[in-house]
Design a protein around this motif. Structure first.
Motif, PDB file in Angstrom:
ATOM      1  N   THR A   1     175.550 -24.380 130.224  1.00  0.00           N
ATOM      2  CA  THR A   1     174.443 -25.309 130.251  1.00  0.00           C
ATOM      3  C   THR A   1     174.241 -25.715 128.957  1.00  0.00           C
ATOM      4  O   THR A   1     173.590 -27.031 128.758  1.00  0.00           O
TER       5      THR A   1
ATOM      6  N   GLY B   1     172.660 -29.036 129.024  1.00  0.00           N
ATOM      7  CA  GLY B   1     171.684 -29.137 129.628  1.00  0.00           C
ATOM      8  C   GLY B   1     170.605 -28.069 128.910  1.00  0.00           C
ATOM      9  O   GLY B   1     170.977 -27.420 127.981  1.00  0.00           O
TER      10      GLY B   1
ATOM     11  N   TYR C   1     166.733 -35.146 136.216  1.00  0.00           N
ATOM     12  CA  TYR C   1     165.955 -33.776 136.130  1.00  0.00           C
ATOM     13  C   TYR C   1     166.209 -33.173 137.443  1.00  0.00           C
ATOM     14  O   TYR C   1     166.475 -33.985 138.446  1.00  0.00           O
ATOM     15  N   VAL C   2     166.506 -31.968 137.565  1.00  0.00           N
ATOM     16  CA  VAL C   2     166.687 -31.104 138.715  1.00  0.00           C
ATOM     17  C   VAL C   2     165.771 -30.342 139.059  1.00  0.00           C
ATOM     18  O   VAL C   2     165.507 -29.295 138.265  1.00  0.00           O
ATOM     19  N   SER C   3     165.075 -30.296 140.264  1.00  0.00           N
ATOM     20  CA  SER C   3     164.148 -29.266 140.778  1.00  0.00           C
ATOM     21  C   SER C   3     164.184 -29.634 142.347  1.00  0.00           C
ATOM     22  O   SER C   3     164.202 -30.426 142.980  1.00  0.00           O
TER      23      SER C   3
ATOM     24  N   TRP D   1     176.123 -27.165 139.761  1.00  0.00           N
ATOM     25  CA  TRP D   1     176.357 -27.314 138.511  1.00  0.00           C
ATOM     26  C   TRP D   1     177.583 -27.862 138.016  1.00  0.00           C
ATOM     27  O   TRP D   1     177.666 -28.568 136.875  1.00  0.00           O
TER      28      TRP D   1
ATOM     29  N   TRP E   1     166.956 -28.619 134.344  1.00  0.00           N
ATOM     30  CA  TRP E   1     167.013 -27.889 135.492  1.00  0.00           C
ATOM     31  C   TRP E   1     166.030 -26.988 135.579  1.00  0.00           C
ATOM     32  O   TRP E   1     166.118 -26.075 135.007  1.00  0.00           O
TER      33      TRP E   1
ATOM     34  N   MET F   1     165.120 -23.631 137.278  1.00  0.00           N
ATOM     35  CA  MET F   1     165.822 -22.625 137.976  1.00  0.00           C
ATOM     36  C   MET F   1     164.614 -21.418 138.208  1.00  0.00           C
ATOM     37  O   MET F   1     164.450 -20.678 137.344  1.00  0.00           O
TER      38      MET F   1
ATOM     39  N   LEU G   1     176.972 -31.537 138.130  1.00  0.00           N
ATOM     40  CA  LEU G   1     176.106 -32.041 136.991  1.00  0.00           C
ATOM     41  C   LEU G   1     176.903 -32.116 135.740  1.00  0.00           C
ATOM     42  O   LEU G   1     177.076 -33.041 135.028  1.00  0.00           O
TER      43      LEU G   1
ATOM     44  N   PHE H   1     171.223 -32.794 131.589  1.00  0.00           N
ATOM     45  CA  PHE H   1     170.320 -32.488 132.694  1.00  0.00           C
ATOM     46  C   PHE H   1     169.283 -31.374 132.367  1.00  0.00           C
ATOM     47  O   PHE H   1     169.617 -30.593 131.394  1.00  0.00           O
TER      48      PHE H   1
ATOM     49  N   MET I   1     167.531 -25.371 130.886  1.00  0.00           N
ATOM     50  CA  MET I   1     167.068 -24.727 131.961  1.00  0.00           C
ATOM     51  C   MET I   1     165.544 -24.205 131.710  1.00  0.00           C
ATOM     52  O   MET I   1     165.539 -23.545 130.874  1.00  0.00           O
TER      53      MET I   1
END
Ligand code: UDX
Length: 473
Positions: free
Chosen positions: A337, A341, A283-285, A301, A313, A315, A304, A311, A343
């Motif tokens: 993505t 992933g 998890y990307v934040s 990016w 993310w 955004m 990842l 992932f 977003m």
């Protein structure tokens, strides 16, 4: 039911601060206090639009109130913008607050105390109106202690940081001598931030805090006990009552966290997570105010994608600062993505971190995010942006060992390597550490635990203040 007191809560009007203060407000509401919660007009409108504060989860004793218009914007990542917000709060907010406090007895119960992280305004209110103030700093104890130590660092000539001195250990933050480097100090100790007005305030802060009634911290003894003992040697009255989000959830016996969001949560990511393997997703934040350049975005990016991991993310619409003529998020990234992933513009973060598919968190190490990750038992990769985050990330990587600190670099190969370390090579060891720490957090907020008892002590303290206020009336 006997009246226990009327508490005025005034957070610095940004998401992270509002989150912790609203959670505390809710816990105090559950303890039968009247609570008035003051926000800027803009944050008030956004909170009503995107959170569930208006869904009946508070009692009728809880009241949201707004400052008059004119307080500078509520999304800010630069020192200048922060300073502007701060000054408009002093200029417009303080007179309004004084009036509100003076008038409150006319139409309802008078205020018993103020809970706030607006230090200068709090000091003026406490001195001129005699209202007891609890200074609720919404950061961790370790970062707060580093801020409190700034005058000692200056006196010992450890600040300003020497040229090429970012990796030197600092010796004047007691309890951190063996591991805190200059680069781990709060970001305002860096040359470009040291000249700002916020730095001046930080230098006088340690003396000023003595004038306030007590300090409240969203932390727990099992995490920051050794540093808390240094703080208490100077400020005996410190209530550690966190992690507040977990405490609230436990007391309400909720399965799903309540939302304090100022942005619209995109819940479609939960369905996406449902279709992923256990502990397979990173998890990307970067929280609510950090910004990144387009170049940094691309490095993250590629890192990842090259790691081969799935992932999710966040955004945020204002996350990427693009140069004139650039689209903030390139089409290739959105397209690319889709394979690996997902977003969203804003996620229900607590729920995401608790999801079985999430195995790691690439975070800016804001204090709420750090606590939420620990409680959920998710190891972190920290890429601190500013403020307390630089110190938090050192503790995550070096002291608590619940993640990896990727401070000051974000080239694609570092990002890829860190993800592989976290999700593969050191997975078992980091998971065990963070799960153990998560257990300590849960013990702290359970009946008999340190934060549970400290919250009761805080409540009793406020009730006592209320009794003495009523005697004087
Ligand atoms: C900043 C500081 O870094 C922090 O340490 C300080 O206490 C307050 O100001 P911020 O960038 O808001 O905070 O980060 P953080 O403290 O982590 O708070 C962000 C909050 O927003 C978290 O509670 C997180 O759950 C929530 N969030 C974030 C969401 O609900 N959805 C998202 O998509 C991203």
């Amino acid at each position: 039911m006997e009246f226990s007191g009327h508490i005025l809560i005034v957070p610095f009007p940004l998401q992270g601060h509002i989150n912790s203060m609203l959670n505390l407000a809710h816990l105090l509401d559950l303890s039968n206090f009247h609570v008035t919660f003051l926000l800027t007009a803009d944050t008030h409108a956004r909170l009503l639009a995107h959170s569930d504060v208006d869904s009946g989860r508070f009692s009728p004793r809880f009241r949201l109130h707004t400052f008059p218009a004119g307080i500078h914007g509520d999304r800010t990542g630069s020192q200048e913008e922060l300073a502007e917000m701060f000054y408009s709060l002093v200029k417009i907010g303080e007179p309004f607050l004084r009036e509100l406090i003076a008038r409150t007895g006319d139409s309802g119960p008078p205020f018993t105390c103020l809970i706030s992280d607006l230090l200068e305004i709090s000091l003026n209110i406490s001195r001129d109106l005699g209202l007891p103030v609890y200074y609720f700093r919404t950061i961790g104890a370790s970062a707060l202690w580093a801020y409190f130590s700034v005058p000692d660092l200056i006196q010992a000539n450890e600040l300003p940081i020497k040229e090429n001195g970012m990796d030197s250990l600092v010796t004047k933050v007691k309890g951190m001598e063996g591991f805190l480097r200059a680069r781990d100090l709060p970001s305002l100790c860096r040359a470009d931030e040291m000249t700002g007005p916020v730095f001046k305030l930080v230098c006088t802060q340690p003396q000023l805090v003595h004038q306030l009634h007590a300090i409240i911290l969203n932390t727990f003894e099992g995490l920051e006990g050794p540093i808390l003992s240094h703080i208490r040697a100077k400020y005996p009255k410190v209530y550690t009552i966190g992690p507040l989000h977990a405490s609230l959830k436990a007391r309400l016996q909720l399965k799903q966290a309540s939302s304090n969001s100022l942005l619209q949560e995109d819940r479609s990511c939960i369905a996406w997570l449902d279709s992923q393997e256990p502990k397979s997703v990173i998890y990307v934040s970067f929280g609510s105010i950090s910004v990144i350049t387009r170049q940094q975005l691309m490095e993250f990016w590629y890192g990842l994608v090259n790691s081969g991991k799935k992932f999710l993310w966040v955004m945020r619409p204002d996350l990427v600062v693009a140069k004139d003529g650039e689209t903030p998020i390139p089409l290739e990234l959105e397209e690319g993505t889709k394979a690996n992933g997902y977003m969203v513009g804003w996620a229900p973060q607590e729920e995401v971190l608790e999801h079985p598919a999430v195995g790691g968190f690439l975070t800016h190490c804001g204090w709420n995010s750090t606590l939420e990750s620990i409680v959920a038992g998710v190891p972190m990769i920290c890429w601190p942006f500013f403020a307390d985050q630089q110190t938090n990330s050192r503790f995550v990587g070096e002291v608590w060992k619940v993640g990896l600190d990727m401070k000051d670099v974000c080239d694609r190969s570092s990002v890829e390597n860190m993800i592989r370390e976290l999700m593969d090579k050191r997975k078992g060891e980091l998971l065990k550490r963070v799960e153990d720490m998560g257990k300590l957090a849960k013990e702290a907020i359970t009946e008999g635990g340190s934060s549970y008892c400290n919250l009761d002590c805080l409540i009793q303290d406020i009730i006592k203040l209320n009794v003495s206020v009523r005697k004087t009336i």
